[in-house]
Design a protein around this motif. Structure first.
Motif, PDB file in Angstrom:
ATOM      1  N   GLY A 148      -3.125   4.731  -7.784  1.00 10.56           N
ATOM      2  CA  GLY A 148      -4.354   4.063  -7.365  1.00 10.56           C
ATOM      3  C   GLY A 148      -5.555   4.734  -7.973  1.00 10.56           C
ATOM      4  O   GLY A 148      -5.474   5.825  -8.558  1.00 10.56           O
ATOM      5  N   ASN A 179       0.820  -1.204   0.000  1.00  7.12           N
ATOM      6  CA  ASN A 179       0.000   0.000   0.000  1.00  7.12           C
ATOM      7  C   ASN A 179       0.858   1.260   0.000  1.00  7.12           C
ATOM      8  O   ASN A 179       0.559   2.237  -0.705  1.00  7.12           O
ATOM      9  N   ASN A 236       2.507   1.612  -3.452  1.00  5.91           N
ATOM     10  CA  ASN A 236       1.574   1.579  -4.584  1.00  5.91           C
ATOM     11  C   ASN A 236       1.974   0.503  -5.596  1.00  5.91           C
ATOM     12  O   ASN A 236       2.221   0.771  -6.776  1.00  5.91           O
TER      13      ASN A 236
END
Length: 465
Positions: free
Chosen positions: A401, A129, A132
């Motif tokens: 994202g 996360n 990315n």
């Protein structure tokens, strides 16, 4: 209970006792061990539900459902393969040891396979996360770990069911096997039905009532309906953990778009906070238990055997299934992603909670001690080397994202008109939803879908009816 003070004026101090299962109900146990030990059922009723629900509620739905075929295959078929391979390898290798061959049965090995097949790559996903990482890889790792936990829990219950039915038998009992398989199917799909029904019921309540005009009441209703799913599944002799997982998925897929803006923020923040606290408490308790648990049974040979078995089980799970999935996928799972999936099979809270539930015999204590070592080793090594593995495998990072506009559009495409109130000003989701309603579909006509594989297309057809 302690009574302090004179006979005329007494202060009563009540101590809430958690049955002290790990201490074998020894009232003279050391004070530190008493304070650091409690009933393992607390994990399943208090600690795990927020973790599992948050996993389903906070998923990136667009990428999860675009890879649903691969996720279901890895979670259901892969976990079953891993359980069988680990159980068989451990059983075969322990036959070579005089000390273990007479004490550990095949059902114990199979139970260990089910327990240790539950992956929890929380540290790897956190790094994914932050960096990315490629969204499809993130969806595969996340989706497999979430559904894999549910399958592992039910598998462990089914193995224990078989063990209780075939107690004392030296051969396989056909009737017990059939009963265990039916128990697995009944428990899993029963929990799935309860969780989905409660999620859809919440969606209907929030859609067709004016509760959204009272955000505090709406937020309380959402939280209580979500946790009551766990209680309802447990009362129905099913598994609440699986129920809250599918409840979270339905809440994210349907209910979320019916909530007011304030409730959306409140529920997201509330469950993320509960998840953060529960996960940190679990890993802290794992470390504390390593030193305070007084009944550890250590066997270095069994620990080494377990490590070899889980590596082989993970390899036979990931590589063959990914190669089969690539036959029907347009977006292939590359060799580097397969290696990363193999590496991401960390063990964590679920494996620990399953192992700690039953420490009544020396064999179960050995399984628990071995699980502790595997959890700590995989979390430290896997979490510490995740960034370097991404570099070695040349996996793309820094991928943008999905934006809020894209997410709002995805919500409208999935669920109809309810995303309009919370979409950006320049995106008229209501108009899109109305056009879709007129056309008799929840998705835009002529839209190109990324769903791949027969299972994914079937899910899509069922979902848009």
């Amino acid at each position: 209970m302690l009574e302090l003070g004179s006979s005329g004026n007494r202060t009563r101090v009540y101590e809430y006792d958690y049955a002290r299962r790990l201490l074998n109900r020894n009232v003279n146990a050391p004070v530190l061990s008493e304070k650091a030990t409690f009933n393992s059922e607390v994990f399943f009723h208090v600690i795990l539900p927020p973790i599992i629900f948050c996993a389903g509620y906070s998923m990136k739905r667009k990428h999860f459902f675009s890879n649903i075929g691969a996720i279901l295959t890895l979670a259901f078929v892969g976990t079953t393969i891993s359980c069988a391979v680990v159980g068989s390898v451990v059983y075969g290798l322990t036959r070579l040891s005089r000390s273990l061959s007479g004490s550990i049965l095949f059902t114990d090995c199979l139970l260990f396979g089910a327990i240790i097949s539950a992956t929890d790559p929380v540290t790897v996903l956190a790094i994914f996360n932050d960096l990315n990482v490629d969204v499809d890889l993130y969806a595969l790792v996340f989706g497999e770990s979430v559904l894999n936990d549910a399958v592992a829990i039910v598998l462990a219950q089914s193995v224990e069911k078989y063990d209780s039915l075939a107690a004392g038998s030296a051969t396989f009992e056909g009737g017990a096997i059939v009963t265990s398989v039916l128990s697995f199917l009944g428990v899993f799909f029963g929990a799935l039905g309860i969780g989905s029904a409660m999620g859809c019921l919440t969606a209907l309540i929030t859609k067709y009532t004016l509760v959204r005009e009272h955000p505090l009441l709406e937020c309380a209703l959402f939280i209580l309906m979500s946790y009551s799913t766990f209680l309802a599944a447990e009362a129905a002799q099913s598994t609440g953990i699986v129920a809250v997982l599918f409840c979270g998925i339905c809440q994210a897929h349907y209910t979320y778009n019916n909530l007011s803006q304030q409730t959306k923020r409140s529920t997201k923040t509330f469950f993320e906070l509960l998840n953060f606290l529960a996960e940190n408490f679990t890993f802290l308790y794992i470390r504390v238990t390593t030193f305070t648990y007084r009944s550890h049974v250590w066997d270095l040979g069994f620990v080494a055997t377990a490590f070899a078995a889980i590596l082989l089980g993970r390899a036979l799970n990931i590589y063959p299934l990914c190669c089969l999935l690539n036959l029907g996928r347009r977006c292939k799972i590359g060799a580097n992603k397969m290696h990363m999936l193999m590496f991401s099979g960390l063990r964590g809270a679920i494996a620990f909670a399953l192992a700690i539930r039953n420490t009544s015999t020396d064999t179960r204590k050995m399984l628990f001690s071995t699980t502790l070592v595997i959890v700590i080793a995989t979390v430290l090594l896997g979490g510490g080397m995740a960034t370097q593995m991404l570099h070695w495998l040349r996996i793309q990072v820094g991928v943008e994202g999905e934006s809020d506009k894209e997410q709002a559009g995805a919500d409208a495409a999935f669920c109809g008109v309810e995303a309009a109130a919370d979409a950006p000003d320049d995106f008229d989701a209501a108009e899109v939803g109305e056009e879709q309603a007129v056309s008799g579909s929840l998705c835009r006509r002529g839209a190109h879908h990324k769903y791949e594989g027969r299972l994914a297309r079937l899910w899509h057809l069922l979902d848009i009816r």
